[in-house]
Write a protein that holds these residues in place. Sequence first.
Motif: not given
Lengths: 271, 266, 360
Positions: B243-250
């Motif tokens: 989720l952290l990675c996804l948040a960064i990408v987002g």
Amino acid sequence: MKSKKQWLTAPGLLVLLVFAVAPLFIMLYYSFLSDSGAGFTLDNYKVFFQKSFYLSLTWSTIKNSIYVTLISLIIAYPLAYIMAKKLKGIKNIILILIIIPFFTNQLVRVYSWLIFLQDGGIFDAFLNSVSIIEGSLSLLYTRKAVIIGLVHAFFPYMVITIYLALEKVDNALLEASSSLGATKLETFRRITLPLSRPGILSGILLVFVPCLGTFVEPRILGGVNGTVIGTVIEDQFFEIYGWNFGASIAFILLAMVLISMNVLNYLGREK
Amino acid sequence: MKKSGIISKAFVIFALIYLYTPIVVLMVMSFNSSRYNQMPFDFSFKWYQDLFQNNVLIQAAINSIWIAAVTGVICVILATLLVLGSQALSGRLKNSVQTFMLMPLTIPWLIIGLSILLMIRALDFEKNLFFVLAGHTVISLPYSVLVLQARMQSMDPALEEASASLGANVMTTFRRITLPVLAPAMVAGGFLSFMISFDNFVLSYFLMPSGFSTLPIEIQSSIKFGFTPEINAVSTIIIGISLLCLAIVGLIMGSSIKSLFGKKEV
Amino acid sequence: MATVRLENLTKKYGENTVLDGISLEIPEGTLVSLLGPSGCGKTTTLRLIAGFEQADGGDIYIDNQRVNDIKVHQRNIGMVFQSYALFPHMTVWDNVAYGLKQRKLSKKEIDSRVKDVLKLVQLEGYEARKPKQLSGGQQQRVALARALVIQPKILLLDESLSALDKKLRVEMQVELRRILDASGITALFVTHDQEEALTLSDYIVVMDRGTIVQVGKPYEVYEAPKNRFVASFLGKSNFFEGVIKEKNDIVIILETSFGEMPLATSSPREVGEAALYSIRPEKIKLEATDKNSAAESISGVVKFVTYAGNISSYTIDCNGLQVIAESQNAVGEFQFKEGDLVFLCWEPQFCLLMEDEVKK
């Protein structure tokens, strides 16, 4: 200047050629090798097409994918429609909520279904507590469990593709249709549905095709009842050491994937 | 009208419950002291404490992270070169190259993993980490490519011309304009490839040399050979990292994350 | 400041010839518009001068130096792009300073020149903003400042105002003229907007299908269009086509398919030759009675009246030929209604012979 710049693609293309294309050819080569070391043979393919076990296995793999695709469509279409046409402010939040589980680990997801569905697990406990059933549903290690797990893994793709297609449908078209005397149902059937067709087709592509090649969900959630082509290939490589035969099944699977992709692409191109 | 509104909302809520229940259950169970995930619920940090003493899992986590990191970096470099280079191509060739770059998306991971395994055997090598990284790179590369391609397509070609008209040569234009404009997509693409590699089980399963494992492999063997309740805790941590990675990408890519819908898994 | 000279410039894309040997000279310190419909080759001309494209034939001279083989970044040309092409990752200041940094100027020099040019375009105080935080008009001025600050030999503007809404566009036209006058630079402006070309430029170059049709000062091109294309692309015109039947010192009788048309003009064409004439709608005067007994007035019936605020436009049927006339809605001006019989008359010099070849 331009002619030099195109060489920048070389490293990436080389990696793909060496580690994606070449191995497929090596696999093709193995699929024609005989286990007894007698050189090239069609036996591996013959065995597959002659034994009824493998044919019914193929059929049940396809059937699995069809079920998963249909159930996904039944959940995804209304959901996408509601998001695109009914919800206003919160639709982006819902969209993000639907995207997030994509990015959770496949095994974690499967494992979570395992502990959710196991005998005496949360699901049973919940159903017992509201007195719907007593004892256990014994869902785990059945085909139903496999389908529940696969739908969970794949239906969000379909929501997104259908949603993107429906979002493009101008509301004025729907208003125009009803101003011309069409009922809501007629408008849906004659306007909305045809216009969302590309989204449905690419949704089917993104669910049906990868479903053919799964083996983790069927293995873990289906146990002995979850046998599909994927699990048989895995067994050939890790249990039986029938590598040549395994390679030929893998090729048959690849052919199924490519055929269904082309069929769906063709259907998408028609209109 | 009102009634259909309620039905709509109920449907959305039902779908979200289906989507999230197992994940939430797993996260909740990681705080349940029962060894077999049974009720009644008894809150405890026991499994997290055990986890931090479980050297096998910690080593697997370290392996997962560095493999994913190396894969992410390789993918960003290759994808940036691919996208830049394919700009210079034209017509049919450009189309073929662009389709080819995304090819691994259409082949089941099972088959990619197996065929590399067969290649290792054909070459008479032992399984080793080089092939693990190669396999992870092949399946993660398309995601970096998709992100970078989306960015490249939305980049105004006049930017490079403007730079040239202001007196910058080809190298300066690349360094000061093209690269900085692509940079957010490179970071986002890298994180996405990191995540695909970090989460990947299938390729690691086929290619990992013995005595070496990653988190997904540990989860699988724990399922196969009986529960280790720390797995709940590990899974919760994995979800957190993803989720952290996804948040960064987002955050970097904003709404263009929708453009990633070519993704598929096996 | 510099002169630009194009000689026999040709550009092809595959089979398609987009520029067919054009020649043009742009005098120092003038603002010249390239005007034409899309696909006429105006943007290609600009891109060839900038160096983004290579000519297939012909030469480009800037200050009598042939620049065909000089790379873009060495040509010292300022360009304002249609999309502005502001570097999104840089502030206003960095955008403007970019070209100066390429020229390796001292920090002090850069500071003072950026400051001056931002003052010229009235964007002081916006230095630290990113392009995204600016309005369309402000972005346009940053793009202009960025191109001007390098003191280019020539400034190229590619449809640079077309992204703005109409009110802002008109404001920016005035602003652009002021800035260009202040810097005294030679500028070449591509546009498809005839009004913009007329108000902004010293000279207009009208292009069509890869060739230059007419070059002149705005009023020359408007008042004396050479052919049907220019007359109809730049403003509106009525066309009379026919064969010259009679010719004397004061009148020509043109035999048309709508009957005989008396035109008060002199003509180089002889009796028996085919000819095409045009007249602007606002040059036609409408009268209720045939005041002028001379032969050049013709009569017709008003078919439509279009009211447009400051003017009214009349479509008049003259024996089957539709003629458009416009009149100012000034105080006391007589207004006609549909169905009225009117007499059309004009000053002889406003009826123009077109150069087009006409079949008999």
